[in-house]
Design a protein around this motif. Structure first.
Motif, PDB file in Angstrom:
ATOM      1  N   GLU B 183       0.826  -1.209   0.000  1.00 48.87           N
ATOM      2  CA  GLU B 183       0.000   0.000   0.000  1.00 48.87           C
ATOM      3  C   GLU B 183       0.860   1.260   0.000  1.00 48.87           C
ATOM      4  O   GLU B 183       0.510   2.267  -0.616  1.00 48.87           O
ATOM      5  N   ALA B 187       0.537   4.552  -2.505  1.00 47.91           N
ATOM      6  CA  ALA B 187      -0.162   5.658  -1.827  1.00 47.91           C
ATOM      7  C   ALA B 187      -0.002   6.986  -2.568  1.00 47.91           C
ATOM      8  O   ALA B 187      -0.974   7.726  -2.742  1.00 47.91           O
ATOM      9  N   LEU B 190      -1.871   7.165  -5.939  1.00 45.19           N
ATOM     10  CA  LEU B 190      -3.304   7.057  -5.655  1.00 45.19           C
ATOM     11  C   LEU B 190      -3.858   8.382  -5.126  1.00 45.19           C
ATOM     12  O   LEU B 190      -4.979   8.786  -5.479  1.00 45.19           O
ATOM     13  N   ALA B 194      -6.905  10.603  -6.667  1.00 39.29           N
ATOM     14  CA  ALA B 194      -8.050  11.082  -5.870  1.00 39.29           C
ATOM     15  C   ALA B 194      -8.230  12.587  -6.037  1.00 39.29           C
ATOM     16  O   ALA B 194      -9.354  13.089  -6.075  1.00 39.29           O
ATOM     17  N   SER B 201     -15.171   8.476  -4.924  1.00 37.90           N
ATOM     18  CA  SER B 201     -14.547   8.025  -3.674  1.00 37.90           C
ATOM     19  C   SER B 201     -13.580   6.906  -4.014  1.00 37.90           C
ATOM     20  O   SER B 201     -13.956   5.906  -4.642  1.00 37.90           O
ATOM     21  N   ILE B 202     -12.318   7.083  -3.652  1.00 35.22           N
ATOM     22  CA  ILE B 202     -11.285   6.094  -3.991  1.00 35.22           C
ATOM     23  C   ILE B 202     -10.722   5.503  -2.709  1.00 35.22           C
ATOM     24  O   ILE B 202     -10.124   6.205  -1.906  1.00 35.22           O
ATOM     25  N   GLY B 203     -10.953   4.221  -2.523  1.00 38.87           N
ATOM     26  CA  GLY B 203     -10.515   3.566  -1.290  1.00 38.87           C
ATOM     27  C   GLY B 203      -9.453   2.512  -1.575  1.00 38.87           C
ATOM     28  O   GLY B 203      -9.434   1.899  -2.645  1.00 38.87           O
ATOM     29  N   SER B 204      -8.578   2.310  -0.612  1.00 35.42           N
ATOM     30  CA  SER B 204      -7.520   1.311  -0.747  1.00 35.42           C
ATOM     31  C   SER B 204      -7.634   0.327   0.410  1.00 35.42           C
ATOM     32  O   SER B 204      -7.619   0.724   1.573  1.00 35.42           O
ATOM     33  N   TYR B 205      -7.779  -0.973   0.101  1.00 33.85           N
ATOM     34  CA  TYR B 205      -8.008  -1.986   1.129  1.00 33.85           C
ATOM     35  C   TYR B 205      -6.899  -3.023   1.057  1.00 33.85           C
ATOM     36  O   TYR B 205      -6.899  -3.893   0.185  1.00 33.85           O
ATOM     37  N   PRO B 206      -5.944  -2.924   1.963  1.00 36.94           N
ATOM     38  CA  PRO B 206      -4.748  -3.756   1.895  1.00 36.94           C
ATOM     39  C   PRO B 206      -5.045  -5.217   2.225  1.00 36.94           C
ATOM     40  O   PRO B 206      -5.993  -5.527   2.943  1.00 36.94           O
ATOM     41  N   ASN B 216      -6.601  -3.894  -2.697  1.00 41.49           N
ATOM     42  CA  ASN B 216      -7.694  -3.740  -3.635  1.00 41.49           C
ATOM     43  C   ASN B 216      -8.083  -2.270  -3.656  1.00 41.49           C
ATOM     44  O   ASN B 216      -8.396  -1.695  -2.619  1.00 41.49           O
ATOM     45  N   VAL B 218     -10.736   0.422  -4.723  1.00 42.93           N
ATOM     46  CA  VAL B 218     -12.151   0.481  -5.076  1.00 42.93           C
ATOM     47  C   VAL B 218     -12.519   1.930  -5.363  1.00 42.93           C
ATOM     48  O   VAL B 218     -12.263   2.815  -4.539  1.00 42.93           O
ATOM     49  N   ARG B 220     -15.681   4.428  -6.277  1.00 46.23           N
ATOM     50  CA  ARG B 220     -17.139   4.471  -6.212  1.00 46.23           C
ATOM     51  C   ARG B 220     -17.644   5.837  -6.669  1.00 46.23           C
ATOM     52  O   ARG B 220     -17.000   6.855  -6.394  1.00 46.23           O
TER      53      ARG B 220
END
Lengths: 243, 243
Positions: B183, B187, B190, B194, B201-206, B216, B218, B220
């Protein structure tokens, strides 16, 4: 003396959008119950500074401890540490102790300590670090708030680090009895039992198994003798229908 | 017009003690997202009138809709209906329409409509009943609060009954991309993405899979064209590392 109270704050758009199913609440609830700390409220809020600040203030004032989960990684949507600092009005910056922890971890792996990685060393002034044995980036405790990662394996390791530092109370004891009768049938006798044992918490959790209705009766309290007395009365209320 | 907002209130000592793992929050989150309603906050409180009343007032004022789960059965610890009535200052008693629904169900099964069973016909004045196709005892909507059972199968059936009566918004679209990089490495790029797409909405799910770190990503939003544009840029940021 009553047991310490606690609240939990889960931070994450991914829980509220339904993308991810939270697992940390259930883990923490069991851990706190075993440690004699009463979990009284949980909240889930979005990755939004105002929402986090408002919840942190309300829950840290309302309960002895607040445990948070999520939003302490390196990406732009990880804003928990800054929000905690804002909630308590303390400065936040990269701290030498946290930087040293991260640098040792990265050096050992031949990885560069980039500015993005060092973002995870941003810790509010006055906070104590919480050990992260999995990926190094620490959590922290500030006043009565314990700030932990959202990734379940790391959250669980951090709970294991922080819980022994918190004074617990008398563990909550519980006993349960399955009654193979519809809840409405047992409601009257059960309410009478609850009145005779106001010091215990008596809950009824209905189920439907192969079309037959039943309920698990759970009695919780801190005094084992009282719990046993209530269980004996409970078993006598529904002879022949308990499993 | 922005999408309608919502909150959820889960009522139940059994969730907070760790006895039961809540399943309704995740179900509702997915259902609301699909219906174009933005779930902004969830709370879990104990079977305690003051706690329920305070949460109902705060969340029904703060959001367009409030959905509750739990505490509408026949036993002494089921106090949700009375707490909702108290929160809005309206009377509550056994109501003829709810009694008729219950009586028809019990008559069909040769079961007596005892006072305990009829307790489930206690509905606040002015509320609309929510159908319960499984065990008859209805939920209800009062103002912008939708009160439903805690047993997952019944909760889900009630959500299916009530959701079509609520005006939804534009469904939230989401696309995701797996990036096989830590991540901290992604970062920076990313955060730039954003900034270029503030409407998404841009999310980062390690995650950590077999010792390798990845995340991942995501994205939205409500505008499919913008989402596609952002996904194309995203894929270009990490060539050769996406799965």
């Amino acid at each position: 003396m009553p047991n310490p109270t606690a609240a939990m704050l889960v931070i994450g758009d991914e829980i509220l959008s339904g993308r991810t199913r939270d697992a940390n609440m259930h883990f923490l609830a069991k851990a706190l119950t075993g440690h004699g700390i009463e979990l009284c409220e949980c909240r889930v809020v979005r990755d939004d500074q105002n929402s986090i600040v408002a919840a942190v203030r309300a829950l840290s004032e309302g309960f002895d401890h607040l445990f948070t989960s999520g939003g302490i990684g390196p990406t732009h949507d990880d804003i928990t540490a800054d929000a905690i600092a804002a909630a308590f009005g303390v400065p936040i910056d990269i701290r030498d102790d946290a930087r040293a922890v991260l640098k040792a971890f990265y050096d050992g792996r031949g990885v560069e300590a980039t500015p993005e990685r060092l973002r995870m060393a941003r810790i509010p002034e006055g906070a104590t670090l919480i050990d992260n044995p999995i990926s190094a980036a620490p959590g922290f405790s500030l006043n009565n708030v314990h700030v932990m990662a959202g990734v379940p394996a790391i959250f669980e390791a951090m709970v294991a680090s922080v819980l022994p530092t918190i004074t617990g109370g008398t563990p909550l004891l519980s006993q349960s009895l399955r009654v193979d009768l519809p809840e409405a049938t047992i409601a009257g006798p059960l309410a009478g039992l609850a009145e005779r044992f106001p010091d215990l918490s008596i809950g009824s959790y209905p189920f439907n198994m192969n079309g037959a209705f039943g309920a698990n009766i759970v009695i919780r309290g801190h005094d084992g003798a009282r719990l046993s007395a209530a269980m004996i009365e409970l078993a006598g209320l529904f002879p022949g229908a308990t499993g």
